[in-house]
Scaffold this active site. Structure first.
Site, PDB file in Angstrom:
ATOM      1  N   LYS A  38      29.663 -31.343  -2.857  1.00  0.00           N
ATOM      2  CA  LYS A  38      28.402 -31.348  -2.106  1.00  0.00           C
ATOM      3  C   LYS A  38      28.670 -31.725  -0.646  1.00  0.00           C
ATOM      4  CE  LYS A  38      27.431 -36.131  -3.441  1.00  0.00           C
ATOM      5  NZ  LYS A  38      26.502 -37.064  -4.107  1.00  0.00           N
ATOM      6  N   ARG A 136      17.661 -44.051  -9.665  1.00  0.00           N
ATOM      7  CA  ARG A 136      17.524 -43.057  -8.603  1.00  0.00           C
ATOM      8  C   ARG A 136      16.911 -41.783  -9.182  1.00  0.00           C
ATOM      9  NH1 ARG A 136      22.909 -41.370  -5.354  1.00  0.00           N
ATOM     10  NH2 ARG A 136      23.330 -40.314  -7.342  1.00  0.00           N
ATOM     11  N   TYR A 264      26.005 -44.504  29.445  1.00  0.00           N
ATOM     12  CA  TYR A 264      24.565 -44.721  29.464  1.00  0.00           C
ATOM     13  C   TYR A 264      24.209 -46.194  29.275  1.00  0.00           C
ATOM     14  CZ  TYR A 264      23.725 -39.684  29.115  1.00  0.00           C
ATOM     15  OH  TYR A 264      23.673 -38.323  29.351  1.00  0.00           O
ATOM     16  N   MET A 313      26.023 -37.996  23.377  1.00  0.00           N
ATOM     17  CA  MET A 313      25.806 -36.916  22.420  1.00  0.00           C
ATOM     18  C   MET A 313      27.056 -36.062  22.233  1.00  0.00           C
ATOM     19  SD  MET A 313      22.945 -33.866  22.380  1.00  0.00           S
ATOM     20  CE  MET A 313      21.573 -35.000  22.244  1.00  0.00           C
TER      21      MET A 313
END
Length: 368
Positions: A38, A136, A264, A313
């Protein structure tokens, strides 16, 4: 392996084969193995991983969602593929692609049977998920009589497998909890077996279950993180080989004077004259902001280069003041030389989160 000229995730299929053979050696020859592929095979390449494992002799695959199973079929994968968390609106696609749904509630069970009947199917294979404490997904113990009755009153589907999820098999401090899960699964599964005449596969163990609870391997085991090179313990990590190595390069070098800032929000203030390197990957590539502010480091020419300031980013900056390097030099984020487990742990997370976060915009390079 080649030197990186850009940001690239190298996927070493020989290491995958080594991990597969090691985990196989830990179970009896009669026990089947299901490979969990997965999330793009834990952030790598699901079709390339599955194809290699299919060739190596894997018995079955597991994915989280239907689309992942469809992608395996489109890539030529033929072995059984179980969908761990199917949704009812995907049932037609599951059947069209000969995928095996994991049914986890009365609603999802009855809806799948309804679809199978509408398509005039006979004995379509399904697994059920039994909740033994993870809380779950899965049927509760008190629902099992109804589940048995539902299966006995339809010929559209056939129960071929049942399983549960261990919640803390890697944590030996939680051994009592794990043993209670194993006991509950054994009790419930034996009740189901007695109710049917045909063979029903039982599977419970994940990677850590295989390594720590060999008595609970039953008919099949499911392995995910171990195939990709991580065993949830320092001892096992020495034996397993990381499949993915994330590499990049130094784009630019800056000389920063004491008290100047980097990035930043002035996330890093130099306490001394500092040399920094800017690397072409950031949180859009899966190296999230949690790794910034010197919580962890990358590897440049064999030395640690702490990530400084806030991860951007598309870029991040590292401190190379004490490292002999130049623009264009290779940088190892994680892999054989720099463990993803160590990189992640230093920032307070786990290898699973790190490796599955690597963006699809990062180039994959298959090495076999």
């Amino acid at each position: 392996m080649p030197k990186a000229q850009e940001t690239v995730l190298e996927i070493d299929l020989k290491s995958l084969e080594h991990n597969y053979n090691y985990l196989r050696s830990k179970i009896a020859p009669t026990v089947k193995m299901m490979a969990v592929v997965k999330a793009f095979a834990y952030g790598s390449d699901s079709v390339a991983i599955a194809a290699k494992l299919e060739k190596a002799g894997i018995d079955q695959f597991a994915v989280a969602y239907t689309k992942e199973g469809e992608n395996l079929r489109a890539g030529g994968i033929e072995k059984p593929v179980m969908v761990l968390h199917p949704q009812s609106h995907n049932f037609q696609n599951i059947i069209d692609n000969c995928l095996t749904p994991s049914l986890y509630s009365k609603h999802i069970l009855t809806e799948f049977i309804k679809t199978a009947k509408e398509l005039k199917l006979q004995d379509y294979p399904v697994h059920i998920n039994i909740n033994t404490g993870l809380n779950r997904l899965g049927f509760a113990a008190e629902e099992i009589d109804d589940v048995i009755s539902i299966f006995k009153n339809t010929s559209a589907v056939k129960l071929v497998g049942m399983y549960s999820h261990l919640g803390a098999s890697e944590d030996l401090a939680e051994k009592e909890f794990t043993l209670s899960q194993i006991g509950k699964f054994k009790e419930i599964s034996e009740k189901i077996i007695k109710a049917f005449d045909h063979k029903i596969l039982r599977h419970l163990c994940n990677t850590s279950g295989i390594l720590n609870y060999p008595e609970a391997t039953f008919d099949m085991v499911r392995t995910g993180i171990g195939l990709y090179g991580y065993g949830n313990s320092a001892e096992q990590d020495k034996i397993l080989k990381p499949v993915g190595t994330l590499k990049t390069i130094i784009s630019q070098i800056h000389h920063i004077k004491a008290k100047e800032s980097v990035g930043y929000n002035r996330g890093f203030i130099a306490k001394r004259d500092t040399i920094t390197a800017t690397l072409p990957l950031g949180h859009a590539d899966g190296i999230n902001r949690i790794y910034g502010k010197e919580k962890t480091a990358v590897l440049i020419n064999g030395k640690d280069a702490p990530i400084i300031g806030n991860v951007c980013m598309d870029m991040l900056m590292v401190d190379i003041t004490d490292i002999d390097c130049k623009e264009g030099d290779q940088v190892i984020i994680f892999g054989k030389e720099r463990s993803a487990e160590k990189f992640a742990n230093n920032a307070g997370t786990i290898s699973y989160e790190l490796i599955t976060s690597i963006s699809q915009r990062v180039k994959r390079l298959i090495i076999d």
